[in-house]
Design an enzyme around this catalytic site. Structure first.
Site, PDB file in Angstrom:
ATOM      1  N   ARG A 175       0.846  -1.192   0.000  1.00 38.39           N
ATOM      2  CA  ARG A 175       0.000   0.000   0.000  1.00 38.39           C
ATOM      3  C   ARG A 175       0.885   1.247   0.000  1.00 38.39           C
ATOM      4  O   ARG A 175       1.628   1.477   0.956  1.00 38.39           O
ATOM      5  CB  ARG A 175      -0.912   0.014   1.231  1.00 38.39           C
ATOM      6  CG  ARG A 175      -1.843  -1.200   1.346  1.00 38.39           C
ATOM      7  CD  ARG A 175      -2.907  -1.192   0.279  1.00 38.39           C
ATOM      8  NE  ARG A 175      -3.660  -2.439   0.227  1.00 38.39           N
ATOM      9  CZ  ARG A 175      -4.804  -2.659   0.864  1.00 38.39           C
ATOM     10  NH1 ARG A 175      -5.309  -1.707   1.637  1.00 38.39           N
ATOM     11  NH2 ARG A 175      -5.423  -3.811   0.742  1.00 38.39           N
ATOM     12  N   GLU A 180       0.665   4.245   0.772  1.00 40.41           N
ATOM     13  CA  GLU A 180       0.013   5.296   1.542  1.00 40.41           C
ATOM     14  C   GLU A 180       1.017   5.912   2.515  1.00 40.41           C
ATOM     15  O   GLU A 180       1.734   5.190   3.213  1.00 40.41           O
ATOM     16  CB  GLU A 180      -1.173   4.719   2.327  1.00 40.41           C
ATOM     17  CG  GLU A 180      -2.253   4.123   1.433  1.00 40.41           C
ATOM     18  CD  GLU A 180      -3.284   3.349   2.231  1.00 40.41           C
ATOM     19  OE1 GLU A 180      -3.022   3.072   3.416  1.00 40.41           O
ATOM     20  OE2 GLU A 180      -4.329   3.008   1.673  1.00 40.41           O
ATOM     21  N   ARG A 220      -0.266   1.657  13.444  1.00 46.21           N
ATOM     22  CA  ARG A 220      -0.969   0.485  12.930  1.00 46.21           C
ATOM     23  C   ARG A 220      -0.885   0.326  11.422  1.00 46.21           C
ATOM     24  O   ARG A 220      -1.484  -0.582  10.863  1.00 46.21           O
ATOM     25  CB  ARG A 220      -2.447   0.543  13.361  1.00 46.21           C
ATOM     26  CG  ARG A 220      -3.185   1.750  12.825  1.00 46.21           C
ATOM     27  CD  ARG A 220      -4.494   1.997  13.546  1.00 46.21           C
ATOM     28  NE  ARG A 220      -5.201   3.147  13.011  1.00 46.21           N
ATOM     29  CZ  ARG A 220      -6.186   3.078  12.128  1.00 46.21           C
ATOM     30  NH1 ARG A 220      -6.582   1.908  11.679  1.00 46.21           N
ATOM     31  NH2 ARG A 220      -6.777   4.155  11.697  1.00 46.21           N
ATOM     32  N   HIS A 221      -0.140   1.223  10.726  1.00 44.21           N
ATOM     33  CA  HIS A 221      -0.048   1.161   9.276  1.00 44.21           C
ATOM     34  C   HIS A 221       1.360   0.776   8.819  1.00 44.21           C
ATOM     35  O   HIS A 221       2.353   1.106   9.476  1.00 44.21           O
ATOM     36  CB  HIS A 221      -0.415   2.500   8.633  1.00 44.21           C
ATOM     37  CG  HIS A 221      -1.885   2.765   8.604  1.00 44.21           C
ATOM     38  ND1 HIS A 221      -2.527   3.488   9.578  1.00 44.21           N
ATOM     39  CD2 HIS A 221      -2.847   2.393   7.719  1.00 44.21           C
ATOM     40  CE1 HIS A 221      -3.825   3.553   9.305  1.00 44.21           C
ATOM     41  NE2 HIS A 221      -4.039   2.891   8.179  1.00 44.21           N
ATOM     42  N   GLU A 252      -9.791  -1.601  12.916  1.00 43.43           N
ATOM     43  CA  GLU A 252     -10.285  -2.436  11.823  1.00 43.43           C
ATOM     44  C   GLU A 252      -9.284  -3.552  11.537  1.00 43.43           C
ATOM     45  O   GLU A 252      -8.096  -3.307  11.328  1.00 43.43           O
ATOM     46  CB  GLU A 252     -10.472  -1.602  10.564  1.00 43.43           C
ATOM     47  CG  GLU A 252     -10.910  -2.421   9.343  1.00 43.43           C
ATOM     48  CD  GLU A 252     -10.534  -1.772   8.038  1.00 43.43           C
ATOM     49  OE1 GLU A 252     -10.216  -2.516   7.094  1.00 43.43           O
ATOM     50  OE2 GLU A 252     -10.540  -0.524   7.965  1.00 43.43           O
ATOM     51  N   SER A 266     -11.945  -6.023   6.144  1.00 40.23           N
ATOM     52  CA  SER A 266     -13.047  -5.590   5.288  1.00 40.23           C
ATOM     53  C   SER A 266     -13.486  -6.821   4.512  1.00 40.23           C
ATOM     54  O   SER A 266     -12.662  -7.478   3.870  1.00 40.23           O
ATOM     55  CB  SER A 266     -12.614  -4.490   4.319  1.00 40.23           C
ATOM     56  OG  SER A 266     -12.557  -3.247   4.984  1.00 40.23           O
ATOM     57  N   ARG A 325      -1.334  -6.910  12.029  1.00 44.72           N
ATOM     58  CA  ARG A 325      -2.264  -6.155  12.871  1.00 44.72           C
ATOM     59  C   ARG A 325      -2.941  -7.053  13.897  1.00 44.72           C
ATOM     60  O   ARG A 325      -3.176  -6.637  15.033  1.00 44.72           O
ATOM     61  CB  ARG A 325      -3.302  -5.445  11.998  1.00 44.72           C
ATOM     62  CG  ARG A 325      -4.054  -4.364  12.744  1.00 44.72           C
ATOM     63  CD  ARG A 325      -4.969  -3.561  11.844  1.00 44.72           C
ATOM     64  NE  ARG A 325      -4.257  -2.548  11.077  1.00 44.72           N
ATOM     65  CZ  ARG A 325      -4.849  -1.596  10.366  1.00 44.72           C
ATOM     66  NH1 ARG A 325      -6.171  -1.540  10.307  1.00 44.72           N
ATOM     67  NH2 ARG A 325      -4.146  -0.704   9.698  1.00 44.72           N
TER      68      ARG A 325
END
Length: 435
Positions: free
Chosen positions: A212, A214, A220-221, A360, A363, A410
């Site tokens: 990712r 990002e 947490r990322h 989260e 998903s 995670r």
């Protein structure tokens, strides 16, 4: 002589052990070494007047975290805290002498700077008892989930991580040079899981890296992490997917608790709580209503179609106060907040997020398997050539299907109360590409 792990040695027998030196007390007449391997620790006792100058010179050359091979008899000693036994060596070899350590092993990181220094020397940092336990637990966690699925006749697949077009939304992907054209690192194996459904594989899973692009600087990322993905055919609705995830997580937590529950409590101060089923379910609209009524949390109307970070965090308090649960399913997100391949009924995406302890972890959704519906959505969103190859999967028949993905790192982070950097073997983020 064959090496024995320290956990396997028995008193009254000659053994060969190998490991890192955790502690040295080198006195005038006696020397005490604590040797550690992946299974435990052993005290080595040297009464100097009984040994040759050659062995004594080796002992004098030793440093903390040096690696040695030792052979000798293991004897019982009630005064020794390490399992009531010690080794009296007759052979001692130095495999590797450690220089002065760049970080303090077993120290706790108090701030982000300390964490980053530990990450610079991750291979030294990983030698702690806590870190060894983290990755024993993570390894067992993946094994449990893999066994759960294979016992239910899921096939394990290994999809490509180099892809020819930007996956899913077309954003937040890493672009790489691929001979005479551009390629991308896959955000997930999503398209290929669905291809497997179109291939008639019925039920599949994959454990592998995803990427990712990002620029997220949170606890947490990560820009690369390990994802545990699954997809299954012939479902009636996304509720079938939710129920299956409940079963998978409960089985995993029960077995983790049985094997490592006491060590987790001792080392990390956390209980492994086994959730009751069914997990509570709430729509995103009702969640915001509850957060406003109970805790005074208000967000603009335009943000209520998806979860803000603050809403996620408050959801943990809500799920405990209202449902006495650590887990919470959230459904009915706004259409534009969900991926184009999520099935929609009356404009509502047929999917969910699963929150654990206010974060989260999943998903999931029922996917749109009808070619005409998918084609219409992609045209409305202007996705065009980016998903042309994906649409081909649905032209020649495809069963109704759905699935989800869980981030292994995670999960580990939440289970043990860690920073994401400590929950990963090697962390990758916007500012970290080494070691």
């Amino acid at each position: 002589m064959k090496r024995s792990y320290i956990s396997e040695v028995k008193t009254g027998e000659r053994n060969k052990i190998q490991g890192f030196i955790e502690n040295i007390r080198n006195k005038s007449k006696m020397a005490f070494l604590v040797v550690k391997d992946i299974t435990g620790k052993m005290q080595i006792v040297v009464e100097k007047e009984k040994y040759s100058p050659e062995i004594l010179e080796k002992i004098d050359a030793l440093t903390i975290q040096s690696v040695i091979t030792v052979e000798g008899e293991v004897v019982a000693n009630d005064y020794v805290k390490l399992n009531g036994m010690e080794m009296i060596p007759d052979i001692l070899e130095i495999d590797s002498v450690a220089e002065a350590l760049p970080i303090q092993v077993d120290s706790k990181a108090d701030n982000e700077s300390d964490i980053n220094l530990k990450m610079d020397y991750r291979w030294v940092d990983l030698r702690t008892d806590e870190n060894t336990l983290i990755f024993k637990i993570q390894s067992y966690m993946v094994k449990i989930m893999r066994d759960f699925l294979t016992d239910k006749d899921f096939l394990e697949i290994h999809s490509p991580k180099l892809i020819g077009s930007a996956s899913e939304s077309g954003s937040s992907v890493f672009e790489v040079d691929y001979y005479d054209r551009k390629a991308y690192l896959a955000q997930s194996p999503q398209f290929y899981k669905q291809m497997a459904m179109a291939a008639g594989f019925d039920k599949v899973f994959e454990v592998g890296p995803v990427f990712r692009a990002e620029k997220s600087y949170t606890s947490r990322h990560a820009t690369e992490y390990t994802s545990f993905d699954l997809e299954m055919s012939y479902i009636d609705s996304f509720h079938d997917v939710m129920t299956f995830e409940e079963e998978l997580l409960i089985d995993m937590l029960e077995k983790i608790s049985a094997k490592y529950g006491e060590e987790i409590k001792e080392k990390f101060g956390l209980e492994v709580i086994i959730p009751k089923t069914p997990f509570p379910v709430i729509t995103v609209k009702d969640l915001y209503s509850e957060l406003e009524t109970r805790y005074g949390y208000i967000v603009p109307e335009g943000e209520k179609g998806d979860l803000t970070r603050e809403a996620e965090e408050l959801s943990y308090k809500l799920s405990q106060d209202k449902y006495n649960s650590e887990f919470l399913f959230v459904t009915d997100f706004d259409s534009e907040k969900r991926a184009f391949y999520h099935m929609r009924e009356n404009g509502v995406p047929q999917g969910y997020d699963l929150l654990w302890r206010g974060v989260e972890i999943t998903s999931g959704a029922q996917r749109e398997h009808r070619y005409d519906e998918l084609k219409k959505v992609t045209e409305e969103m202007g996705l065009g050539e980016d998903v042309k190859f994906y649409l081909e999967f649905f032209k020649y028949g495809c069963p109704a299907h759905g699935g989800f993905a869980i981030g292994v790192d995670r999960l580990t982070m939440l289970l043990l109360g860690l920073h994401i950097k400590d929950a990963m073997f090697i962390f990758r983020g916007p500012n970290r590409l080494n070691p």
